[in-house]
Scaffold this motif. Structure first.
Motif, PDB file in Angstrom:
ATOM      1  N   ALA A  67       0.832  -1.206   0.000  1.00 22.88           N
ATOM      2  CA  ALA A  67       0.000   0.000   0.000  1.00 22.88           C
ATOM      3  C   ALA A  67       0.867   1.257   0.000  1.00 22.88           C
ATOM      4  CB  ALA A  67      -0.925  -0.011   1.216  1.00 22.88           C
ATOM      5  N   ASP A  68       1.940   1.244   0.782  1.00 20.11           N
ATOM      6  CA  ASP A  68       2.840   2.401   0.837  1.00 20.11           C
ATOM      7  C   ASP A  68       3.547   2.609  -0.499  1.00 20.11           C
ATOM      8  OD1 ASP A  68       2.149   2.868   3.431  1.00 20.11           O
ATOM      9  OD2 ASP A  68       3.940   1.953   4.306  1.00 20.11           O
ATOM     10  N   LYS A  69       3.928   1.514  -1.143  1.00 21.52           N
ATOM     11  CA  LYS A  69       4.584   1.616  -2.444  1.00 21.52           C
ATOM     12  C   LYS A  69       3.641   2.248  -3.463  1.00 21.52           C
ATOM     13  CE  LYS A  69       6.764  -1.178  -6.066  1.00 21.52           C
ATOM     14  NZ  LYS A  69       7.096  -2.557  -6.515  1.00 21.52           N
ATOM     15  N   GLN A  70       2.383   1.792  -3.468  1.00 22.83           N
ATOM     16  CA  GLN A  70       1.403   2.345  -4.397  1.00 22.83           C
ATOM     17  C   GLN A  70       1.131   3.816  -4.096  1.00 22.83           C
ATOM     18  OE1 GLN A  70      -0.069   0.967  -7.194  1.00 22.83           O
ATOM     19  NE2 GLN A  70      -0.706   3.110  -7.412  1.00 22.83           N
ATOM     20  N   GLN A  71       1.032   4.153  -2.807  1.00 19.47           N
ATOM     21  CA  GLN A  71       0.784   5.549  -2.429  1.00 19.47           C
ATOM     22  C   GLN A  71       1.936   6.445  -2.852  1.00 19.47           C
ATOM     23  OE1 GLN A  71       0.025   6.160   1.750  1.00 19.47           O
ATOM     24  NE2 GLN A  71      -0.369   8.339   1.511  1.00 19.47           N
ATOM     25  N   LEU A  72       3.168   5.971  -2.674  1.00 23.03           N
ATOM     26  CA  LEU A  72       4.329   6.760  -3.084  1.00 23.03           C
ATOM     27  C   LEU A  72       4.351   6.968  -4.596  1.00 23.03           C
ATOM     28  CD1 LEU A  72       7.285   5.536  -0.848  1.00 23.03           C
ATOM     29  CD2 LEU A  72       6.669   7.907  -1.289  1.00 23.03           C
TER      30      LEU A  72
END
Length: 361
Positions: A67-72
């Motif tokens: 999720a953090d990778k996608q948000q970044l």
């Protein structure tokens, strides 16, 4: 920050993120999640609650990383658009700075999470505090360190439990141990192990002289469910004593506290937080198991230093960090070079900058 500085720092983040995205543990997120989902769907998966719990903990960590990778990725795209808009005066430089601050913070958090992929980095932790030579001075300093990590846990909404707290002679502590639970805690805190040094005007000196005190911090992973180690009951010396509380806590008036000595290694553990002697003994055995495993790993890897040996001296050698309150104010980590001119905030639990520097140094 001016526009050219923003563009420069943004380009650095993009380069670093591209490198992080190419790391094996980041590229394999989707495939690892698929593997875990296959395991959790198998018949009988829930028959072993401990194994199931480990799988679910790993799954939650991977989902958070994904999720953090996608948000970044989304934030990078949005910032690229904002860079075009600021040139056309559709957004202000102030708005661009605010967006970059948010992006930079998210990047730092993601970078740390990707660095925490060691064998036990995802474990909860035990932190033990021992004063050096110096009587009341060092005992008080050990208690200040104890309070620092408790406040760190409270500031970050982490669950903690006081396993052992032995008051000092007049002030401070002779020994204490706390358990803290949270995501990737051992990975974040493991490099806090070492000798911590305090320089201050002593509140216990009637002549107001400057004193230097030392205390040892030892961080261990809470890995009792992940290791197999046999302990012979004949090697154990078990004593009971009356519990004593930290900060006026209500404690038992019976001899419910337990101290276990592993005679072959001289390893001593204590537990007094539970309400019965049986519970304290069970927890003490868990702690002993962890300590003996850690001791064996240190021997095997030939990385055992003076701090971890029974003959270690908590004094001037091998210092992890210095906290100076007089004649100036400074906290300096001697291993990673991180500094702060606000020791009161650091001692109040604001240690994140030191934890970050530990990992990226």
């Amino acid at each position: 920050m001016e526009l050219y500085e923003l563009k420069k720092e943004y380009a650095q983040i993009v380069d670093k993120l591209n490198d992080i995205f190419e790391k094996d543990n980041v590229k394999s997120i989707d495939s690892e999640l698929s593997t875990i989902e296959e395991e959790t769907s198998k018949s009988g998966f829930w028959d072993n609650p401990k194994t199931a719990s480990l799988y679910l903990k790993k799954q939650n960590k991977l989902k958070s990383l994904a999720a953090d990778k996608q948000q970044l990725t989304t934030m990078l795209d949005d910032f690229e658009v904002m860079l075009e808009w600021v040139a056309e005066e559709l957004v202000t430089l102030e708005e661009l700075n605010a967006s970059f601050t948010e992006l930079s913070s998210k990047y730092t958090s993601f970078e740390l999470e990707t660095l925490l992929n060691g064998e036990f980095d995802d474990s909860d932790v035990l932190i033990e505090f021992n004063p050096g030579a110096g009587g009341t001075e060092s005992q008080d300093w050990a208690n200040m360190l104890y309070n620092m990590y408790v406040r760190y846990a409270e500031r970050n909404g982490l669950k903690y439990n006081v396993l052992n707290y032995q008051p000092g002679d007049g002030a401070g502590i002779k020994n204490a141990m706390i358990e803290i639970r949270g995501t990737n805690l051992y990975g974040k805190l493991r490099l806090e192990t070492g000798i911590h040094r305090l320089v201050r005007i002593s509140p216990f000196d009637s002549q107001n002289r400057r004193h230097t005190s030392f205390a040892a911090v030892k961080v261990s992973p809470l890995i009792d469910d992940k290791i197999e180690i046999e302990i012979n009951q004949s090697d154990l010396k078990i004593d009971t004593f009356r519990s004593s509380g930290a900060g006026g806590q209500s404690v038992n008036t019976t001899d419910s506290a337990v101290r276990i000595t592993h005679v072959p290694t001289g390893t001593v553990v204590s537990c007094q937080n539970e309400r019965s002697q049986i519970q304290n003994r069970e927890m003490a055995m868990k702690i002993l198991k962890i300590k003996l495993y850690t001791l064996e790993q240190e021997k095997r890897n030939k990385q055992r230093d003076e701090l971890n040996s029974n003959s270690s001296e908590i004094s001037f050698g091998s210092q992890k960090r210095s906290y100076v309150l007089h004649p100036y104010k400074m906290v300096k980590d001697h291993e990673n070079g991180c500094e702060s001119s606000q020791p009161e905030k650091v001692l109040g639990g604001e240690i994140e900058q030191f934890l970050y520097k530990n990992l990226v140094n």
